[in-house]
Design a protein around this motif. Structure first.
Motif, PDB file in Angstrom:
ATOM      1  N   VAL A 123       0.844  -1.199   0.000  1.00  0.00           N
ATOM      2  CA  VAL A 123       0.000   0.000   0.000  1.00  0.00           C
ATOM      3  C   VAL A 123       0.876   1.243   0.000  1.00  0.00           C
ATOM      4  CG1 VAL A 123      -1.873  -1.150   1.232  1.00  0.00           C
ATOM      5  CG2 VAL A 123      -0.133   0.077   2.527  1.00  0.00           C
ATOM      6  N   ASP A 124       0.339   2.323  -0.558  1.00  0.00           N
ATOM      7  CA  ASP A 124       1.092   3.576  -0.541  1.00  0.00           C
ATOM      8  C   ASP A 124       0.913   4.252   0.810  1.00  0.00           C
ATOM      9  OD1 ASP A 124      -1.222   5.633  -0.724  1.00  0.00           O
ATOM     10  OD2 ASP A 124      -1.631   4.261  -2.380  1.00  0.00           O
ATOM     11  N   GLY A 125       1.806   5.190   1.096  1.00  0.00           N
ATOM     12  CA  GLY A 125       1.823   5.831   2.402  1.00  0.00           C
ATOM     13  C   GLY A 125       0.533   6.543   2.757  1.00  0.00           C
ATOM     14  N   SER A 126      -0.135   7.120   1.755  1.00  0.00           N
ATOM     15  CA  SER A 126      -1.343   7.888   2.041  1.00  0.00           C
ATOM     16  C   SER A 126      -2.438   7.014   2.645  1.00  0.00           C
ATOM     17  CB  SER A 126      -1.856   8.571   0.774  1.00  0.00           C
ATOM     18  OG  SER A 126      -2.282   7.610  -0.179  1.00  0.00           O
ATOM     19  N   LYS A 127      -2.525   5.767   2.187  1.00  0.00           N
ATOM     20  CA  LYS A 127      -3.567   4.873   2.702  1.00  0.00           C
ATOM     21  C   LYS A 127      -3.324   4.539   4.173  1.00  0.00           C
ATOM     22  CE  LYS A 127      -5.135   2.633  -1.554  1.00  0.00           C
ATOM     23  NZ  LYS A 127      -5.264   1.344  -2.275  1.00  0.00           N
ATOM     24  N   LYS A 128      -2.079   4.305   4.538  1.00  0.00           N
ATOM     25  CA  LYS A 128      -1.795   4.007   5.936  1.00  0.00           C
ATOM     26  C   LYS A 128      -2.063   5.237   6.800  1.00  0.00           C
ATOM     27  CE  LYS A 128       1.439   1.894   9.139  1.00  0.00           C
ATOM     28  NZ  LYS A 128       2.742   1.256   9.369  1.00  0.00           N
ATOM     29  N   ILE A 129      -1.749   6.415   6.280  1.00  0.00           N
ATOM     30  CA  ILE A 129      -2.025   7.640   7.020  1.00  0.00           C
ATOM     31  C   ILE A 129      -3.529   7.798   7.237  1.00  0.00           C
ATOM     32  CG2 ILE A 129      -1.973  10.168   6.921  1.00  0.00           C
ATOM     33  CD1 ILE A 129       0.698   9.890   5.416  1.00  0.00           C
ATOM     34  N   MET A 130      -4.315   7.581   6.177  1.00  0.00           N
ATOM     35  CA  MET A 130      -5.765   7.710   6.297  1.00  0.00           C
ATOM     36  C   MET A 130      -6.323   6.715   7.305  1.00  0.00           C
ATOM     37  SD  MET A 130      -7.177   8.585   2.462  1.00  0.00           S
ATOM     38  CE  MET A 130      -6.282   7.300   1.588  1.00  0.00           C
ATOM     39  N   LEU A 131      -5.822   5.491   7.269  1.00  0.00           N
ATOM     40  CA  LEU A 131      -6.273   4.479   8.225  1.00  0.00           C
ATOM     41  C   LEU A 131      -5.912   4.897   9.643  1.00  0.00           C
ATOM     42  CD1 LEU A 131      -7.519   1.718   8.839  1.00  0.00           C
ATOM     43  CD2 LEU A 131      -5.258   0.692   8.462  1.00  0.00           C
ATOM     44  N   GLY A 132      -4.718   5.435   9.822  1.00  0.00           N
ATOM     45  CA  GLY A 132      -4.301   5.897  11.138  1.00  0.00           C
ATOM     46  C   GLY A 132      -5.184   7.015  11.670  1.00  0.00           C
ATOM     47  N   LEU A 133      -5.587   7.926  10.797  1.00  0.00           N
ATOM     48  CA  LEU A 133      -6.466   9.019  11.207  1.00  0.00           C
ATOM     49  C   LEU A 133      -7.834   8.492  11.626  1.00  0.00           C
ATOM     50  CD1 LEU A 133      -5.583  11.637   8.434  1.00  0.00           C
ATOM     51  CD2 LEU A 133      -4.934  11.724  10.851  1.00  0.00           C
ATOM     52  N   MET A 134      -8.302   7.443  10.957  1.00  0.00           N
ATOM     53  CA  MET A 134      -9.579   6.837  11.335  1.00  0.00           C
ATOM     54  C   MET A 134      -9.468   6.144  12.691  1.00  0.00           C
ATOM     55  SD  MET A 134     -10.817   5.039   7.777  1.00  0.00           S
ATOM     56  CE  MET A 134     -10.854   5.925   6.222  1.00  0.00           C
ATOM     57  N   ILE A 135      -8.358   5.440  12.916  1.00  0.00           N
ATOM     58  CA  ILE A 135      -8.207   4.624  14.120  1.00  0.00           C
ATOM     59  C   ILE A 135      -7.822   5.446  15.347  1.00  0.00           C
ATOM     60  CG2 ILE A 135      -6.741   2.854  15.195  1.00  0.00           C
ATOM     61  CD1 ILE A 135      -6.733   1.392  12.503  1.00  0.00           C
ATOM     62  N   TYR A 136      -6.928   6.400  15.190  1.00  0.00           N
ATOM     63  CA  TYR A 136      -6.416   7.130  16.349  1.00  0.00           C
ATOM     64  C   TYR A 136      -7.123   8.461  16.617  1.00  0.00           C
ATOM     65  CZ  TYR A 136      -2.670   3.689  16.315  1.00  0.00           C
ATOM     66  OH  TYR A 136      -1.969   2.512  16.368  1.00  0.00           O
ATOM     67  N   GLN A 137      -7.714   9.058  15.564  1.00  0.00           N
ATOM     68  CA  GLN A 137      -8.421  10.326  15.774  1.00  0.00           C
ATOM     69  C   GLN A 137      -9.916  10.223  15.446  1.00  0.00           C
ATOM     70  OE1 GLN A 137      -5.252  10.416  14.065  1.00  0.00           O
ATOM     71  NE2 GLN A 137      -4.349  10.909  16.057  1.00  0.00           N
ATOM     72  N   GLY A 138     -10.378   9.063  15.008  1.00  0.00           N
ATOM     73  CA  GLY A 138     -11.797   8.889  14.720  1.00  0.00           C
ATOM     74  C   GLY A 138     -12.311   9.792  13.620  1.00  0.00           C
ATOM     75  N   VAL A 139     -11.448  10.130  12.664  1.00  0.00           N
ATOM     76  CA  VAL A 139     -11.800  11.070  11.601  1.00  0.00           C
ATOM     77  C   VAL A 139     -12.697  10.378  10.568  1.00  0.00           C
ATOM     78  CG1 VAL A 139     -10.871  12.580   9.816  1.00  0.00           C
ATOM     79  CG2 VAL A 139      -9.646  12.302  11.960  1.00  0.00           C
ATOM     80  N   THR A 140     -13.687  11.097  10.070  1.00  0.00           N
ATOM     81  CA  THR A 140     -14.579  10.551   9.055  1.00  0.00           C
ATOM     82  C   THR A 140     -13.927  10.640   7.675  1.00  0.00           C
ATOM     83  OG1 THR A 140     -15.676  12.645   8.513  1.00  0.00           O
ATOM     84  CG2 THR A 140     -16.550  11.389  10.388  1.00  0.00           C
ATOM     85  N   VAL A 141     -14.476   9.911   6.729  1.00  0.00           N
ATOM     86  CA  VAL A 141     -13.960   9.952   5.354  1.00  0.00           C
ATOM     87  C   VAL A 141     -14.079  11.361   4.789  1.00  0.00           C
ATOM     88  CG1 VAL A 141     -14.358   9.153   2.996  1.00  0.00           C
ATOM     89  CG2 VAL A 141     -14.405   7.517   4.884  1.00  0.00           C
ATOM     90  N   GLY A 142     -15.231  12.008   5.021  1.00  0.00           N
ATOM     91  CA  GLY A 142     -15.426  13.361   4.513  1.00  0.00           C
ATOM     92  C   GLY A 142     -14.395  14.332   5.062  1.00  0.00           C
ATOM     93  N   GLU A 143     -14.055  14.175   6.339  1.00  0.00           N
ATOM     94  CA  GLU A 143     -13.058  15.057   6.952  1.00  0.00           C
ATOM     95  C   GLU A 143     -11.678  14.799   6.367  1.00  0.00           C
ATOM     96  OE1 GLU A 143     -15.168  15.667  11.335  1.00  0.00           O
ATOM     97  OE2 GLU A 143     -13.885  13.931  10.956  1.00  0.00           O
ATOM     98  N   ILE A 144     -11.352  13.530   6.127  1.00  0.00           N
ATOM     99  CA  ILE A 144     -10.059  13.199   5.511  1.00  0.00           C
ATOM    100  C   ILE A 144      -9.961  13.830   4.136  1.00  0.00           C
ATOM    101  CG2 ILE A 144      -8.681  11.318   4.535  1.00  0.00           C
ATOM    102  CD1 ILE A 144      -9.614   9.573   6.855  1.00  0.00           C
TER     103      ILE A 144
END
Length: 285
Positions: A123-144
């Motif tokens: 996977v590219d780095g952006s996908k892991k970053i997005m997953l991390g934001l979902m898991i650790y900050q509870g960020v929604t897809v729209g916010e990402i």
């Protein structure tokens, strides 16, 4: 400040302001007819008002919309110091109640998912970053999708998440494990303007491409954990975990919820009995 100005200060559209103002005028007319002061109406008065509208043949959907207007009006009264409570906050319409969070993942499962995502899959780095934001900050897809470079303050270990009409802004801590990936990605996209993880949405085709990308991401995650469903499931799991360790109002802030009732849905001790409570208290069975 009157109710119209209050709505305008919340940046609602002109049509919404007009609709809500007209709806509350009808509510106030009913209160006056019932000889009830706006500062003193109760939960039961709200139920009576909704039964009154329903008895006139108005659909549950329309009554639900009116109920939302009354909730906003109560918040306006609170902001003006005329009330200290919102009696409409606990009123729900059967069938229109928001779905309860289900199929939650444990924090251990989420952290293992993040750990294994880039190790086992290409996977590219952006996908892991997005997953991390979902898991650790509870960020929604729209916010990402709306995040930009200036929202990240890596020296302070912070991320700022802008508010919308449906959510409040907040500033959250980044985990140490997120910093290296973020630093690398930001350096590689040093001069990128606008949305950091997606191209700006200009056409329905672009939106479809984004949805396809996220669908593929979760298809990959299912290879690591068959119980993974979607981003809403991850966010629900995160908020539920937060509530086990933090005060309700703190979690409301962390989740960006405008109303605390949105947060209480995720309290572990509520998930089992909330449905039965709604069945007992809904005004129109």
């Amino acid at each position: 400040m009157n109710f119209t100005a209050y709505l305008q200060s919340k940046q609602y559209s002109g049509s919404t302001v007009s609709r809500y103002t007209e709806g509350i005028e009808n509510f106030l007319t009913w209160l006056h007819r019932e000889d009830i002061k706006e500062e003193l109406f109760t939960y039961n008065d709200v139920l009576d008002f909704m039964r009154h509208y329903h008895s006139k043949g108005i659909s549950k959907r329309s009554v639900h919309n009116i109920l939302c207007m009354v909730r906003h009006y109560c918040n306006y009264l609170i902001s003006e110091g005329k009330r200290t409570d919102n009696p409409a906050a606990g009123v729900f319409i059967k069938v229109l109640v928001r779905k309860l969070p289900t199929n939650l993942l444990s924090i251990e499962e989420l952290e293992e998912l993040y750990k294994q995502y880039s190790i086992q899959l290409s996977v590219d780095g952006s996908k892991k970053i997005m997953l991390g934001l979902m898991i650790y900050q509870g960020v929604t897809v729209g916010e990402i999708m709306r995040l930009q470079r200036h929202h990240f303050k890596l020296k302070d270990g912070k991320i700022f998440i802008p508010g919308t009409k449906r959510s409040n802004e907040r500033s959250l801590d980044l985990k140490a494990v997120q910093i290296p990936e973020l630093q690398s990605y930001l350096n590689a996209n040093k001069f990128k303007e606008g949305a950091l993880f997606f191209e700006q949405i200009k056409t329905p085709v672009s939106e479809t491409n984004i949805n396809n990308r996220l669908q593929y991401m979760f298809k990959q995650l299912k290879q690591l954990n068959a119980n993974v469903i979607n981003a809403k499931q991850i966010r629900g799991s995160v908020i539920t975990e937060w509530l086990r360790k933090n005060h309700l109002r703190q979690v409301q802030y962390m989740a960006g919820h405008k109303y605390v009732s949105s947060t209480t849905r995720y309290q572990a001790n509520n998930l089992d009995d909330l449905q039965s409570e709604l069945e007992r208290h809904h005004p129109m069975g």
